[in-house]
Enzyme design. Structure first.
Site, PDB file in Angstrom:
ATOM      1  N   ARG A   1     -51.052  -8.620   5.594  1.00 64.51           N
ATOM      2  CA  ARG A   1     -50.315  -9.537   4.717  1.00 64.51           C
ATOM      3  C   ARG A   1     -50.085 -10.866   5.443  1.00 64.51           C
ATOM      4  O   ARG A   1     -49.752 -10.888   6.610  1.00 64.51           O
ATOM      5  CB  ARG A   1     -48.965  -8.937   4.312  1.00 64.51           C
ATOM      6  CG  ARG A   1     -48.091  -9.967   3.590  1.00 64.51           C
ATOM      7  CD  ARG A   1     -47.066  -9.343   2.685  1.00 64.51           C
ATOM      8  NE  ARG A   1     -45.997  -8.644   3.389  1.00 64.51           N
ATOM      9  CZ  ARG A   1     -44.985  -8.042   2.757  1.00 64.51           C
ATOM     10  NH1 ARG A   1     -44.926  -8.035   1.444  1.00 64.51           N
ATOM     11  NH2 ARG A   1     -44.059  -7.424   3.458  1.00 64.51           N
TER      12      ARG A   1
ATOM     13  N   ARG B   1     -38.747  -0.035   8.317  1.00 61.83           N
ATOM     14  CA  ARG B   1     -38.510  -0.410   6.920  1.00 61.83           C
ATOM     15  C   ARG B   1     -38.868   0.721   5.975  1.00 61.83           C
ATOM     16  O   ARG B   1     -38.215   0.919   4.953  1.00 61.83           O
ATOM     17  CB  ARG B   1     -39.294  -1.683   6.587  1.00 61.83           C
ATOM     18  CG  ARG B   1     -38.677  -2.906   7.269  1.00 61.83           C
ATOM     19  CD  ARG B   1     -39.629  -4.059   7.324  1.00 61.83           C
ATOM     20  NE  ARG B   1     -39.928  -4.580   6.013  1.00 61.83           N
ATOM     21  CZ  ARG B   1     -41.008  -5.283   5.722  1.00 61.83           C
ATOM     22  NH1 ARG B   1     -41.905  -5.540   6.660  1.00 61.83           N
ATOM     23  NH2 ARG B   1     -41.193  -5.732   4.526  1.00 61.83           N
TER      24      ARG B   1
ATOM     25  N   ARG C   1     -31.733  -2.503  -3.847  1.00 64.05           N
ATOM     26  CA  ARG C   1     -32.344  -1.680  -2.807  1.00 64.05           C
ATOM     27  C   ARG C   1     -31.428  -0.557  -2.378  1.00 64.05           C
ATOM     28  O   ARG C   1     -31.799   0.236  -1.514  1.00 64.05           O
ATOM     29  CB  ARG C   1     -32.636  -2.548  -1.590  1.00 64.05           C
ATOM     30  CG  ARG C   1     -34.090  -2.984  -1.468  1.00 64.05           C
ATOM     31  CD  ARG C   1     -34.193  -3.803  -0.195  1.00 64.05           C
ATOM     32  NE  ARG C   1     -35.513  -3.856   0.347  1.00 64.05           N
ATOM     33  CZ  ARG C   1     -36.375  -4.843   0.110  1.00 64.05           C
ATOM     34  NH1 ARG C   1     -36.075  -5.813  -0.703  1.00 64.05           N
ATOM     35  NH2 ARG C   1     -37.550  -4.830   0.698  1.00 64.05           N
TER      36      ARG C   1
ATOM     37  N   LYS D   1     -44.935  -5.158  -5.001  1.00 61.48           N
ATOM     38  CA  LYS D   1     -43.906  -5.594  -5.949  1.00 61.48           C
ATOM     39  C   LYS D   1     -43.989  -7.096  -6.200  1.00 61.48           C
ATOM     40  O   LYS D   1     -43.958  -7.548  -7.340  1.00 61.48           O
ATOM     41  CB  LYS D   1     -42.492  -5.284  -5.417  1.00 61.48           C
ATOM     42  CG  LYS D   1     -42.231  -3.832  -5.132  1.00 61.48           C
ATOM     43  CD  LYS D   1     -40.818  -3.613  -4.597  1.00 61.48           C
ATOM     44  CE  LYS D   1     -40.529  -4.315  -3.274  1.00 61.48           C
ATOM     45  NZ  LYS D   1     -41.330  -3.797  -2.133  1.00 61.48           N
TER      46      LYS D   1
ATOM     47  N   ARG E   1     -45.434 -12.206   8.883  1.00 62.05           N
ATOM     48  CA  ARG E   1     -43.975 -12.150   8.978  1.00 62.05           C
ATOM     49  C   ARG E   1     -43.561 -11.315  10.183  1.00 62.05           C
ATOM     50  O   ARG E   1     -44.169 -10.298  10.476  1.00 62.05           O
ATOM     51  CB  ARG E   1     -43.399 -11.509   7.697  1.00 62.05           C
ATOM     52  CG  ARG E   1     -43.234 -12.498   6.565  1.00 62.05           C
ATOM     53  CD  ARG E   1     -42.991 -11.818   5.236  1.00 62.05           C
ATOM     54  NE  ARG E   1     -42.029 -10.713   5.267  1.00 62.05           N
ATOM     55  CZ  ARG E   1     -41.732  -9.988   4.188  1.00 62.05           C
ATOM     56  NH1 ARG E   1     -42.290 -10.251   3.019  1.00 62.05           N
ATOM     57  NH2 ARG E   1     -40.870  -9.005   4.281  1.00 62.05           N
TER      58      ARG E   1
HETATM   59  P1  ADP Z   1     -40.859  -6.399   1.172  1.00 65.45           P
HETATM   60  O1  ADP Z   1     -41.978  -7.361   0.983  1.00 65.45           O
HETATM   61  O2  ADP Z   1     -41.019  -5.472   2.292  1.00 65.45           O
HETATM   62  O3  ADP Z   1     -40.493  -5.659  -0.064  1.00 65.45           O
HETATM   63  P2  ADP Z   1     -38.680  -8.306   1.049  1.00 65.45           P
HETATM   64  O4  ADP Z   1     -39.216  -9.666   1.208  1.00 65.45           O
HETATM   65  O5  ADP Z   1     -38.283  -7.846  -0.310  1.00 65.45           O
HETATM   66  O6  ADP Z   1     -39.669  -7.275   1.721  1.00 65.45           O
HETATM   67  O7  ADP Z   1     -37.437  -8.118   2.015  1.00 65.45           O
HETATM   68  C1  ADP Z   1     -37.497  -8.443   3.397  1.00 65.45           C
HETATM   69  C2  ADP Z   1     -36.177  -8.069   4.054  1.00 65.45           C
HETATM   70  O8  ADP Z   1     -35.106  -8.816   3.450  1.00 65.45           O
HETATM   71  C3  ADP Z   1     -35.774  -6.614   3.923  1.00 65.45           C
HETATM   72  O9  ADP Z   1     -36.366  -5.786   4.912  1.00 65.45           O
HETATM   73  C4  ADP Z   1     -34.249  -6.721   4.092  1.00 65.45           C
HETATM   74  O10 ADP Z   1     -33.893  -6.910   5.455  1.00 65.45           O
HETATM   75  C5  ADP Z   1     -33.931  -8.017   3.361  1.00 65.45           C
HETATM   76  N1  ADP Z   1     -33.641  -7.776   1.936  1.00 65.45           N
HETATM   77  C6  ADP Z   1     -34.342  -8.233   0.859  1.00 65.45           C
HETATM   78  N2  ADP Z   1     -33.778  -7.809  -0.279  1.00 65.45           N
HETATM   79  C7  ADP Z   1     -32.682  -7.066   0.066  1.00 65.45           C
HETATM   80  C8  ADP Z   1     -31.687  -6.334  -0.658  1.00 65.45           C
HETATM   81  N3  ADP Z   1     -31.708  -6.264  -2.006  1.00 65.45           N
HETATM   82  N4  ADP Z   1     -30.733  -5.708   0.056  1.00 65.45           N
HETATM   83  C9  ADP Z   1     -30.678  -5.761   1.390  1.00 65.45           C
HETATM   84  N5  ADP Z   1     -31.594  -6.412   2.137  1.00 65.45           N
HETATM   85  C10 ADP Z   1     -32.579  -7.059   1.490  1.00 65.45           C
HETATM   86  P1  ADP Z   2     -44.135  -6.129  -1.663  1.00 65.63           P
HETATM   87  O1  ADP Z   2     -43.568  -7.302  -2.395  1.00 65.63           O
HETATM   88  O2  ADP Z   2     -43.942  -4.823  -2.390  1.00 65.63           O
HETATM   89  O3  ADP Z   2     -43.658  -6.042  -0.244  1.00 65.63           O
HETATM   90  P2  ADP Z   2     -46.678  -7.596  -1.709  1.00 65.63           P
HETATM   91  O4  ADP Z   2     -46.857  -7.958  -3.129  1.00 65.63           O
HETATM   92  O5  ADP Z   2     -46.265  -8.660  -0.769  1.00 65.63           O
HETATM   93  O6  ADP Z   2     -45.711  -6.319  -1.586  1.00 65.63           O
HETATM   94  O7  ADP Z   2     -48.046  -6.932  -1.192  1.00 65.63           O
HETATM   95  C1  ADP Z   2     -48.190  -6.467   0.147  1.00 65.63           C
HETATM   96  C2  ADP Z   2     -49.584  -6.845   0.673  1.00 65.63           C
HETATM   97  O8  ADP Z   2     -50.585  -6.082  -0.005  1.00 65.63           O
HETATM   98  C3  ADP Z   2     -49.946  -8.312   0.453  1.00 65.63           C
HETATM   99  O9  ADP Z   2     -50.738  -8.742   1.532  1.00 65.63           O
HETATM  100  C4  ADP Z   2     -50.741  -8.288  -0.862  1.00 65.63           C
HETATM  101  O10 ADP Z   2     -51.669  -9.377  -0.925  1.00 65.63           O
HETATM  102  C5  ADP Z   2     -51.458  -6.936  -0.771  1.00 65.63           C
HETATM  103  N1  ADP Z   2     -51.617  -6.259  -2.073  1.00 65.63           N
HETATM  104  C6  ADP Z   2     -50.789  -6.305  -3.152  1.00 65.63           C
HETATM  105  N2  ADP Z   2     -51.240  -5.523  -4.154  1.00 65.63           N
HETATM  106  C7  ADP Z   2     -52.375  -4.934  -3.690  1.00 65.63           C
HETATM  107  C8  ADP Z   2     -53.315  -3.987  -4.249  1.00 65.63           C
HETATM  108  N3  ADP Z   2     -53.147  -3.476  -5.475  1.00 65.63           N
HETATM  109  N4  ADP Z   2     -54.362  -3.621  -3.470  1.00 65.63           N
HETATM  110  C9  ADP Z   2     -54.496  -4.111  -2.218  1.00 65.63           C
HETATM  111  N5  ADP Z   2     -53.675  -4.998  -1.628  1.00 65.63           N
HETATM  112  C10 ADP Z   2     -52.617  -5.406  -2.351  1.00 65.63           C
END
Ligand code: ADP
Ligand code: ADP
Ligand code: ZN
Length: 213
Positions: A127, A171, A88, A13, A160
């Site tokens: 990541r 998660r 979420r 995302k 992280r």
């Molecule tokens: P990811 O890369 O896994 O999508 P995020 O960086 O979006 O993770 O979120 C990391 C953590 O921050 C989540 O596991 C949650 O604890 C918190 N968080 C982020 N966005 C939200 C939300 N909209 N509602 C509740 N918790 C959130």
């Molecule tokens: P989210 O925001 O949904 O948690 P991220 O954008 O942080 O996800 O991506 C999660 C991990 O996967 C990161 O290390 C990113 O560099 C890698 N990644 C993202 N898109 C792809 C893809 N299409 N193929 C392989 N690795 C990817």
């Protein structure tokens, strides 16, 4: 243009949201980044959020919703935004929907980046994040120019705390229980579009651009 990114943790995302923000000239708003910045700066909000984040749980809606509504009220959000990691939960989506309806507005697209759980577990361990500027890397797929150092700002890259395998499992469970129902919510509003998130990231982006126009 108002866009929501949906998908499991690690689906890509953030990666796609950054590309969308750049191409369409709208801000990228990540609630996770906002929480991490607060943790880094030792704010009250950061300390509260950390308790949940470290366990892979969601930060309570009351806290999260307020932050998001304040952010999207910003002057730079007038022409739209791409939301990454919000909503979420169904209550979060309802609050956003009501706030937009009051302004006579609505979400244009909810992009569901679809990646099966098996791929997620493999991806997350690789990541690496920059906690200073929010840039994201992957040790195999998106390596930084210099190992362990952010290309953008030169700060150290970290795994992280919540990307450790045990927390990732929590998660994913939280995602399936609390976030996946949003797929139906936005399908009913006719704005859901699904892309195959297992493809190469440039191909995923091309599929998104084909949707957004
Ligand atoms: P990811 O890369 O896994 O999508 P995020 O960086 O979006 O993770 O979120 C990391 C953590 O921050 C989540 O596991 C949650 O604890 C918190 N968080 C982020 N966005 C939200 C939300 N909209 N509602 C509740 N918790 C959130
Ligand atoms: P989210 O925001 O949904 O948690 P991220 O954008 O942080 O996800 O991506 C999660 C991990 O996967 C990161 O290390 C990113 O560099 C890698 N990644 C993202 N898109 C792809 C893809 N299409 N193929 C392989 N690795 C990817
Ligand atoms: Zn950086």
């Amino acid at each position: 243009m108002k866009i929501i990114m949906l998908g499991a943790p690690g689906a890509g995302k953030g990666t796609q949201a950054k590309m969308i923000a750049e191409k369409y000239g709208v801000p990228h708003i990540s609630t996770g980044d906002i929480f991490r910045a607060n943790i880094k700066n030792g704010t009250q909000l950061g300390m509260e959020a950390k308790k949940y984040m470290d366990q892979g749980l969601l930060v309570p809606d009351e806290l999260t919703v307020k932050i998001l509504l304040d952010r999207v009220a910003g002057e730079d959000c007038k022409n739209g935004y791409v939301l990454d990691g919000f909503p979420r939960t169904i209550p979060q989506a309802q609050v956003l929907d009501e706030a937009l309806t009051e302004l006579g507005d609505q979400i244009d697209y909810a992009i569901n980046v679809d990646v099966p759980d098996e791929n997620i577990i493999k991806r997350m361990g690789g990541r690496r994040a920059c906690l200073s500027c929010g840039a994201t890397y992957h040790i195999e797929h998106v390596p930084p120019k210099k190992e362990g150092v952010c290309d953008v700002c030169g700060q150290e890259l970290v795994l992280r705390d919540d990307d450790k395998p045990e927390t990732v499992k929590n998660r994913l469970q939280v995602y399936h229980d609390q976030t996946q129902p949003l797929i139906d919510f936005y399908t009913q509003k006719n704005v859901l579009r699904t892309v195959d998130g297992t493809a190469d990231m440039q191909d995923v982006f091309a599929a998104i651009v084909a949707i957004l126009g």
